[in-house]
Scaffold this active site. Structure first.
Site, PDB file in Angstrom:
ATOM      1  N   ASP A  81      18.724  42.695 -47.876  1.00 31.61           N
ATOM      2  CA  ASP A  81      18.158  41.555 -47.139  1.00 31.61           C
ATOM      3  C   ASP A  81      16.740  41.812 -46.651  1.00 31.61           C
ATOM      4  O   ASP A  81      16.048  40.877 -46.247  1.00 31.61           O
ATOM      5  CB  ASP A  81      19.026  41.247 -45.908  1.00 31.61           C
ATOM      6  N   LYS A 101      26.756  35.112 -53.957  1.00 30.43           N
ATOM      7  CA  LYS A 101      25.998  36.353 -54.154  1.00 30.43           C
ATOM      8  C   LYS A 101      26.701  37.246 -55.178  1.00 30.43           C
ATOM      9  O   LYS A 101      26.049  37.853 -56.033  1.00 30.43           O
ATOM     10  CB  LYS A 101      25.826  37.085 -52.814  1.00 30.43           C
ATOM     11  N   GLN A 154      26.927  40.067 -44.078  1.00 28.67           N
ATOM     12  CA  GLN A 154      26.840  38.614 -43.965  1.00 28.67           C
ATOM     13  C   GLN A 154      26.820  38.216 -42.492  1.00 28.67           C
ATOM     14  O   GLN A 154      27.779  38.458 -41.758  1.00 28.67           O
ATOM     15  CB  GLN A 154      28.032  37.956 -44.696  1.00 28.67           C
TER      16      GLN A 154
END
Ligand code: NAP
Length: 293
Positions: A120, A53, A97
């Site tokens: 997200d 990422k 995460q």
């Protein structure tokens, strides 16, 4: 018949180039774009995901902020870091995460993220906007799949879609996006309690499989000519395999995403897209912390 291969890598390249252009346009106005991750503990797979990422963010011209905490961090430690990232004017997108180490509450951590910085698209506020069909950051994996369908011109209106899996991460938001006004598929959501799964999946013009069970869906479970989207990422002795028996289904389907190189690259591209959209909103002085509100 051999199915058309729907390359997520190809579509992700397009999305990442679009994101880079939008980052560059903001830079011309003196505005940086920043993506932050919070990793708790040293899980090797999570470390790889986070590294990818950051690389993608930097490739798109973003600043990337890498926060890590030891596995014995407390919930208060986690929420304190998220609070700092929420407050930082350099950070536009935040990724916690998941999963967090045992004893920490991942849901609560996600709920601590400012919904306007939710890269997200998994904050309950933003999932609520999805249900209401109002603008907001969408969950990254399903929105990446919608982009694959759009890129390859897969028609959805009036088509029958079956989504196997009902997680809040993939299956549920996927079904909502496919059934949304303007997309207009007729959607069936299947799960572990669905009897005679293959007779349900054989009805699908568009079949999305997000289960986490290697090669669960074989050729007999697929309607000839269907579009098959394989979300599964299963590490096996044969390497990374999907939830779909690719070698068998490729002979039956009309189009199929491979694993790897299908849905996976689109997830990261969607995270970047959500982040630059957030930065654009901040740059225009969007009045609230609640996109779509
Ligand atoms: P999850 O939270 O474990 O959910 C799995 C879903 O599959 C559940 O709804 C479960 O039903 C259903 N299920 C389990 N066994 C089934 C069966 N035999 N028949 C029908 N349905 C069944 O998993 P997830 O987070 O959605 O992830 C699914 C897969 O996608 C995993 O392999 C994951 O690694 C992968 N993934 C990939 C990406 C990517 O970027 N490529 C992103 C996210 C996830 P119940 O609800 O009844 O338990």
């Amino acid at each position: 018949m051999t199915a058309q291969i729907l390359s997520g890598r190809e579509v992700a390249d397009v999305v990442r180039a679009e994101v880079a252009a939008r980052v560059s346009a903001l830079a011309d106005r003196g505005r940086t774009v920043g993506l932050a991750t919070l990793l708790v503990g040293g899980d090797p797979a999570s470390q790889i995901y986070v590294r990818n990422k950051h690389r993608a963010a930097r490739d798109a011209g973003m600043l990337s902020f890498d926060r890590t905490l030891p596995a014995d961090a407390t919930q208060a430690d986690v929420e304190a870091v998220i609070g700092e990232l929420n407050a930082s004017t350099e950070v536009d997108g935040i990724i916690v995460q998941l999963p967090l180490p045992h004893g920490l509450d991942g849901n609560r951590a996600v709920e601590t993220v400012d919904p306007a910085k939710d890269a997200d698209g998994l904050h309950p506020h933003n999932l609520g906007l999805l249900v209401l069909d109002r603008p907001g950051p969408r969950p990254a994996t399903p929105s990446g799949i919608m982009r694959i369908l759009g890129h390859y011109g897969v028609a959805t209106q009036g088509r029958r879609a079956v989504v196997v899996g009902r997680s809040f991460l993939v299956g549920r938001p996927m079904a909502m996006l496919l059934g949304a006004k303007g997309t207009d598929a007729t959607v069936v959501q299947a799960h572990s309690r669905t009897p005679q799964l293959s007779s349900v999946t054989r009805e699908a013009d568009i079949l999305v499989v997000a289960v986490g069970s290697p090669r669960l869906i074989g050729p007999a479970a697929v309607k000839p000519g269907a579009t098959v989207i394989d979300v599964g990422t299963n590490r096996t002795e044969d390497g990374l395999v999907g939830d779909v028996d690719f070698d068998g289904v490729v002979e039956v389907a009309g189009a199929i995403t491979p694993v790897p190189g299908g849905v996976g690259p689109m997830t990261i591209a969607s995270l970047l897209a959500n982040t630059v959209t957030a930065a654009e909103r901040f740059a225009t002085g969007a009045p609230d912390r609640h996109p779509g509100g």
